[in-house]
Design a protein around this motif. Structure first.
Motif, PDB file in Angstrom:
ATOM      1  N   GLU A   1       3.567  12.685  11.656  1.00 58.18           N
ATOM      2  CA  GLU A   1       3.431  11.889  10.468  1.00 58.18           C
ATOM      3  C   GLU A   1       4.460  10.703   9.812  1.00 58.18           C
ATOM      4  O   GLU A   1       5.981  11.386   9.571  1.00 58.18           O
ATOM      5  CB  GLU A   1       2.917  12.570   9.412  1.00 58.18           C
ATOM      6  N   PRO A   2       4.480  10.050   9.726  1.00 59.62           N
ATOM      7  CA  PRO A   2       5.529   8.750   8.842  1.00 59.62           C
ATOM      8  C   PRO A   2       6.240   9.586   7.715  1.00 59.62           C
ATOM      9  O   PRO A   2       5.366   9.273   7.036  1.00 59.62           O
ATOM     10  CB  PRO A   2       4.322   7.513   8.839  1.00 59.62           C
TER      11      PRO A   2
ATOM     12  N   VAL B   1       8.342   8.871   4.924  1.00 60.70           N
ATOM     13  CA  VAL B   1       8.313   7.368   3.675  1.00 60.70           C
ATOM     14  C   VAL B   1       9.463   7.255   2.891  1.00 60.70           C
ATOM     15  O   VAL B   1       9.408   8.631   2.527  1.00 60.70           O
ATOM     16  CB  VAL B   1       7.132   6.951   2.941  1.00 60.70           C
TER      17      VAL B   1
ATOM     18  N   ARG C   1       3.755  -7.126   2.660  1.00 54.88           N
ATOM     19  CA  ARG C   1       2.860  -5.738   3.812  1.00 54.88           C
ATOM     20  C   ARG C   1       3.468  -5.275   3.471  1.00 54.88           C
ATOM     21  O   ARG C   1       3.374  -3.814   3.821  1.00 54.88           O
ATOM     22  CB  ARG C   1       2.477  -6.249   5.247  1.00 54.88           C
ATOM     23  N   GLN C   2       4.902  -4.963   4.208  1.00 52.58           N
ATOM     24  CA  GLN C   2       5.757  -4.152   4.503  1.00 52.58           C
ATOM     25  C   GLN C   2       5.360  -3.116   2.894  1.00 52.58           C
ATOM     26  O   GLN C   2       5.889  -2.101   3.011  1.00 52.58           O
ATOM     27  CB  GLN C   2       7.359  -4.240   4.406  1.00 52.58           C
TER      28      GLN C   2
ATOM     29  N   ASP D   1       2.681  -0.773   2.886  1.00 49.03           N
ATOM     30  CA  ASP D   1       2.661  -0.287   3.962  1.00 49.03           C
ATOM     31  C   ASP D   1       3.510   1.376   3.184  1.00 49.03           C
ATOM     32  O   ASP D   1       2.858   2.319   3.277  1.00 49.03           O
ATOM     33  CB  ASP D   1       3.108  -0.746   4.836  1.00 49.03           C
ATOM     34  N   TRP D   2       4.244   0.574   2.847  1.00 51.16           N
ATOM     35  CA  TRP D   2       4.862   1.949   1.985  1.00 51.16           C
ATOM     36  C   TRP D   2       4.868   2.190   1.069  1.00 51.16           C
ATOM     37  O   TRP D   2       4.582   3.918   0.659  1.00 51.16           O
ATOM     38  CB  TRP D   2       6.916   1.015   1.495  1.00 51.16           C
TER      39      TRP D   2
ATOM     40  N   LYS E   1       2.153   4.682   4.660  1.00 50.20           N
ATOM     41  CA  LYS E   1       1.920   4.160   5.836  1.00 50.20           C
ATOM     42  C   LYS E   1       3.580   3.414   6.661  1.00 50.20           C
ATOM     43  O   LYS E   1       3.736   4.119   8.687  1.00 50.20           O
ATOM     44  CB  LYS E   1       1.248   2.860   6.032  1.00 50.20           C
ATOM     45  N   SER E   2       4.486   2.815   5.954  1.00 44.34           N
ATOM     46  CA  SER E   2       5.768   3.398   6.805  1.00 44.34           C
ATOM     47  C   SER E   2       7.004   2.883   6.118  1.00 44.34           C
ATOM     48  O   SER E   2       6.729   2.887   4.411  1.00 44.34           O
ATOM     49  CB  SER E   2       5.750   1.739   7.336  1.00 44.34           C
ATOM     50  N   ASP E   3       8.036   2.595   6.842  1.00 44.23           N
ATOM     51  CA  ASP E   3       9.357   2.904   5.295  1.00 44.23           C
ATOM     52  C   ASP E   3      10.106   1.699   5.628  1.00 44.23           C
ATOM     53  O   ASP E   3       9.686   0.548   5.883  1.00 44.23           O
ATOM     54  CB  ASP E   3      10.136   3.974   6.343  1.00 44.23           C
ATOM     55  N   ILE E   4      10.195   1.754   4.042  1.00 44.35           N
ATOM     56  CA  ILE E   4      11.098   0.205   3.660  1.00 44.35           C
ATOM     57  C   ILE E   4      12.608   0.866   2.916  1.00 44.35           C
ATOM     58  O   ILE E   4      13.116   1.777   2.734  1.00 44.35           O
ATOM     59  CB  ILE E   4      10.456  -0.673   2.932  1.00 44.35           C
TER      60      ILE E   4
END
Ligand SMILES: [Zn+2]
Length: 456
Positions: A66-67, A69, A117-118, A121-122, A126-129
């Motif tokens: 799983e992502p 973050v 979007r980034q 998503d963080w 869903k995804s990291d920053i």
């Protein structure tokens, strides 16, 4: 001789197999069967031909992760409005060279700029920053967003978001044309909503509950639908919203959630963390005359003060660890929320020696440099704000010399004004205005978007 039930069963099996083969869903099923058969064969072979002890077993299949973050990450969201090549005389209009310098300062500070979007998503895991990063937003849809700011943003390769309101798109004058919005969308810009009419959404204007809801839905739902219909094909429309004037109430929040917004933005200058409310994301509105909100926005070191002056405003500790309070005490306090649009700004410089009265310069967002009063005997500096502050975030900057130094000490801080508290307090003192929701309310009139000067 085959019995009838067995024949029936065999026909059924063949039928099922044919059915599976004939449709797309059959593929994984057959693949599974094949794998199972392969495994059996391999196991059989292994039994017949045992491997030597030294043989390394095959690695286990990779486990799907799983992502993960970074929940400690913080985002500083900048808010801009209009730009000019000339000198700015309005906090909502920024000189384009000042803007370019700010974009360079972001680069110099090694702060990455992320897209909407980034950011989303963080927030949605869903995804990291990066741990500390910046997001750029521009409100209203002034033509200079395209003619001046876009070039600078392209130069730096920064993603950005424009918050547009329907009634100010493609209407001539200084509004963006459809073609300009499309070009922004195709040049790294995210297109999001800033309502239909740019009115204060907390103002019911005498509407019934049902009529108020219907109006809010129009502002929230129709606005993003308009953007999707006109620019959805660019792939740049993202369902976020900036409250006009940064103002909202509980009902606005409920209906924004109902409308499915992924995030909504205010004008409260503060960093966004993992736990920040998605429908109340703070932004640092960068003011055109003082630039005062920019430094705090870039300061991830712990608060809304500039790097240089932070030590003066920080708690002091003696050698035995006793907390003695900051060297310079400011009122209203940094990051505080006050319920008064006519605050008394007060700075206590009495703990500093040799403050040069002639060196003191006080700047306030919306007013620029102001004429303060300083009493060298008490070390107290005062400034009574003479006109009601129209913004929600007020930035103050003070520079001075002390202790015989030739360098200017610079301190800056921001405080917020609670529009609702102010609303109520102004009502009690304003004669002849018993209903805060009537259209004649002075503060509302002051905040309504005028046609000639830019709204927030
Ligand atoms: Zn606006």
């Amino acid at each position: 001789m085959i019995s009838t039930p067995r024949l029936f069963s065999a026909v059924l099996s063949i039928g099922t197999l044919l059915l599976l083969v004939s449709c797309d869903k059959a593929a994984p099923y057959l693949e599974k069967m094949k794998t199972a058969l392969d495994r059996e064969t391999a196991e059989e072979i292994a039994r017949k031909n045992p491997l030597p002890d030294a043989e390394i077993p095959p690695p286990p299949p990779p486990v799907k992760m799983e992502p993960v973050v970074n929940k400690e990450a913080r985002v500083s969201v900048l808010g801009y409005h209009d730009f000019t090549e000339g000198t700015s005389s309005n906090d909502m209009i920024l000189n384009i060279e000042d803007f370019r310098r700010q974009m360079q300062a972001i680069r110099d500070a090694k702060l990455p700029v992320i897209s909407m979007r980034q950011f989303l998503d963080w927030k949605q895991a869903k995804s990291d920053i990066p741990a500390e990063c910046v997001m750029i937003t521009i409100d209203d849809g002034w033509k200079a967003t395209h003619t001046l700011a876009l070039g600078v943003l392209k130069e730096f390769g920064y993603p950005f978001t424009v918050f547009l309101y329907n009634n100010y798109i493609n209407i001539g004058g200084r509004s963006l044309t459809h073609e300009e919005v499309r070009e922004i969308a195709q040049s790294g810009g995210t297109i999001s909503s800033h309502s239909v009419s740019h009115q204060n959404l907390s103002r019911r204007g005498g509407r019934s509950d049902a009529a108020y809801d219907a109006w809010l839905r129009e502002e929230l739902v129709d606005s993003i639908r308009f953007l999707e219909e006109n620019y959805g094909d660019t792939g740049a429309v993202v369902k976020t919203f900036a409250y006009p004037f940064g103002i909202y109430n509980d009902r606005v929040l409920e209906l924004a959630r109902e409308a499915g917004y992924e995030a909504c933005f205010t004008v409260n200058g503060q960093k966004t963390g993992w736990d920040s409310e998605t429908l109340q994301i703070g932004r640092y509105i960068v003011h055109g005359t003082t630039l005062a909100n920019f430094d705090p926005a870039l300061d991830f070191g712990g608060g809304a003060v500039t790097t240089g002056g932070r030590k003066l405003l920080a708690e002091q500790k003696s050698e035995d660890g006793e907390v003695k309070g900051p060297l310079v005490v400011v009122k209203p306090e940094a990051n505080s929320v006050i319920g008064n649009r006519l605050p008394l700004i007060e700075v206590d410089l009495s703990k500093l020696t040799g403050v040069d009265p002639a060196s003191i310069v006080l700047r306030i967002s919306g007013f620029g440099r102001v004429a303060h009063q300083f009493d060298p005997a008490s070390g107290l500096l005062r400034y009574q704000v003479p006109q009601r502050l129209r913004m929600e975030t007020c930035a103050v900057q003070l520079s001075f010399r002390h202790g015989g130094s030739k360098d200017n000490e610079l301190i800056g801080w921001t405080f917020q004004i609670d529009p609702v508290a102010d609303y109520l307090s102004s009502e009690s003192t304003a004669p002849g205005k018993n209903d805060p929701l009537t259209s004649g309310h002075a503060e509302e009139a002051a905040m309504a978007p005028p046609t000639a000067t830019p709204p927030l």
